[in-house]
Design a protein around this motif. Structure first.
Motif, short mmCIF file in Angstrom:
data_model
loop_
_atom_site.label_atom_id
_atom_site.label_comp_id
_atom_site.label_asym_id
_atom_site.label_seq_id
_atom_site.Cartn_x
_atom_site.Cartn_y
_atom_site.Cartn_z
N ARG A 93 -14.48 13.75 2.24
CA ARG A 93 -13.20 13.46 1.43
C ARG A 93 -13.12 12.00 1.45
NH1 ARG A 93 -8.52 17.65 1.54
NH2 ARG A 93 -7.60 16.34 0.26
N LEU A 94 -13.07 11.16 2.72
CA LEU A 94 -12.83 9.88 2.93
C LEU A 94 -13.96 9.29 2.53
CD1 LEU A 94 -11.31 9.78 6.45
CD2 LEU A 94 -10.30 9.51 4.34
N ARG A 97 -13.36 9.00 -1.44
CA ARG A 97 -12.23 7.92 -1.60
C ARG A 97 -12.90 6.74 -1.52
NH1 ARG A 97 -8.26 8.73 -4.41
NH2 ARG A 97 -7.97 10.82 -3.29
N ASP A 100 -14.87 5.90 -4.81
CA ASP A 100 -13.88 5.67 -5.70
C ASP A 100 -13.22 4.47 -5.86
OD1 ASP A 100 -14.34 8.18 -6.81
OD2 ASP A 100 -12.85 9.42 -5.59
N GLY A 101 -12.87 3.90 -4.68
CA GLY A 101 -12.43 2.54 -4.09
C GLY A 101 -13.26 1.63 -4.88
N GLU A 163 -8.23 8.76 -11.89
CA GLU A 163 -7.89 9.85 -10.91
C GLU A 163 -7.49 11.11 -12.02
OE1 GLU A 163 -7.63 11.54 -7.09
OE2 GLU A 163 -8.39 9.51 -7.63
N THR A 173 -13.84 13.33 -9.30
CA THR A 173 -14.13 11.62 -9.65
C THR A 173 -15.45 11.64 -9.34
OG1 THR A 173 -13.29 11.28 -7.34
CG2 THR A 173 -11.64 11.15 -9.04
N GLY A 175 -16.81 9.59 -7.05
CA GLY A 175 -16.90 9.75 -5.64
C GLY A 175 -17.20 11.18 -5.26
N LYS A 176 -16.37 11.80 -5.61
CA LYS A 176 -16.63 13.46 -5.46
C LYS A 176 -17.58 13.95 -5.90
CE LYS A 176 -11.62 14.44 -4.41
NZ LYS A 176 -11.19 13.07 -4.18
N TYR A 219 -2.97 10.43 2.33
CA TYR A 219 -4.51 10.70 2.41
C TYR A 219 -4.75 11.07 3.68
CZ TYR A 219 -4.96 8.32 -1.99
OH TYR A 219 -4.66 7.86 -3.35
#
Length: 245
Positions: A93-94, A97, A100-101, A163, A173, A175-176, A219
């Motif tokens: 998950r991180l 993230r 996505d960032g 998001e 997203t 990233g996911k 988060y």
């Protein structure tokens, strides 16, 4: 002329009746009789067939579609539609993230460059310098403030649309998707929808607006979840789960 000859009576047949011959429907003497099962009654020693709607003994009940079963999260699993899902780890998950960032950061950097160029153009056109070298930019303040607020609004819109829409409509997203993660509704394993997607976005966003620390805690909140589902506070509010496909 025939003579009537009498025979001594048979001790086993004192009444002189003739023995019955086995006919249709009459059992023979000395033959083993087979018990015929009655209609609807199981035979002795024969395995019973399960009746309609009654579960067989020793057969586990089948789980219903979309309804979570007891101990469904044991071992980090989640049935979902089709099964085969696992609760996503915090490392995955991180990582999602961070990806996505990078995606949103690249878009926001373009917005920042465009805004900075606009601010520079406003300052160059509106600021005046007198003969003593004093620069007066009072006429540019309103225009520069407007550009700054527009930049903040565009950056917020990028984060919201990225998001909110991707989680609400696709369940993932960029990233996911890159790491094989999905966000599902906890109740039925479907895509969260726009309502749950908005709730899941706005809670950490409000936290970031409150001096950053609350947003960071949102988060990191899955680390504090003792249910085995790795749900953050935004997941609990939106009633969603993050799973690995």
């Amino acid at each position: 002329m025939e003579e009537n000859v009498s025979y001594p009576p048979d001790p086993n047949n004192p009444y002189g009746q003739q023995p019955q011959q086995p006919g249709y429907g009459y059992p023979q003497q000395g033959a083993p009789q087979q018990p015929q099962p009655g209609y609807g009654y199981p035979q002795q020693g024969a395995p019973q067939q399960p009746g309609y709607g009654y579960p067989q003994q020793g057969v586990p009940p089948q789980q219903g579609y979309g309804y979570p079963q007891q101990d469904q999260y044991a071992g980090g699993g989640y049935p979902g539609p089709g099964g085969g899902y696992q609760i996503a780890s915090m490392g995955a998950r991180l990582g999602a993230r961070l990806i996505d960032g990078l995606v949103t950061g690249a878009i926001m950097f373009v917005i920042y460059l465009a805004g900075a160029a606009s601010l520079f153009g406003i300052a160059e056109s509106s600021c005046t310098t007198d003969e003593y070298g004093y620069t007066d930019c009072s006429g540019a303040e309103a225009g520069m403030a407007g550009v700054a607020f527009m930049m903040l609004g565009l950056m917020f819109a990028v984060g919201l649309l990225y998001e909110w829409l991707m989680i609400g409509l696709k369940g993932a997203t960029v990233g996911k998707m890159a790491l094989g993660l999905r966000v599902l509704r906890e109740s039925d394993g479907r895509v969260p929808g726009l309502g749950a997607g908005f709730v899941r976005f706005i809670i950490p966003m409000v936290g970031w607006m409150l001096c950053y620390l609350p947003g960071l805690l949102v988060y990191l909140s899955p680390f504090f979840d003792n249910s085995g589902k790795c749900q953050g506070w935004h997941d609990k509010a939106a009633k969603t789960l993050v799973v690995k496909k």
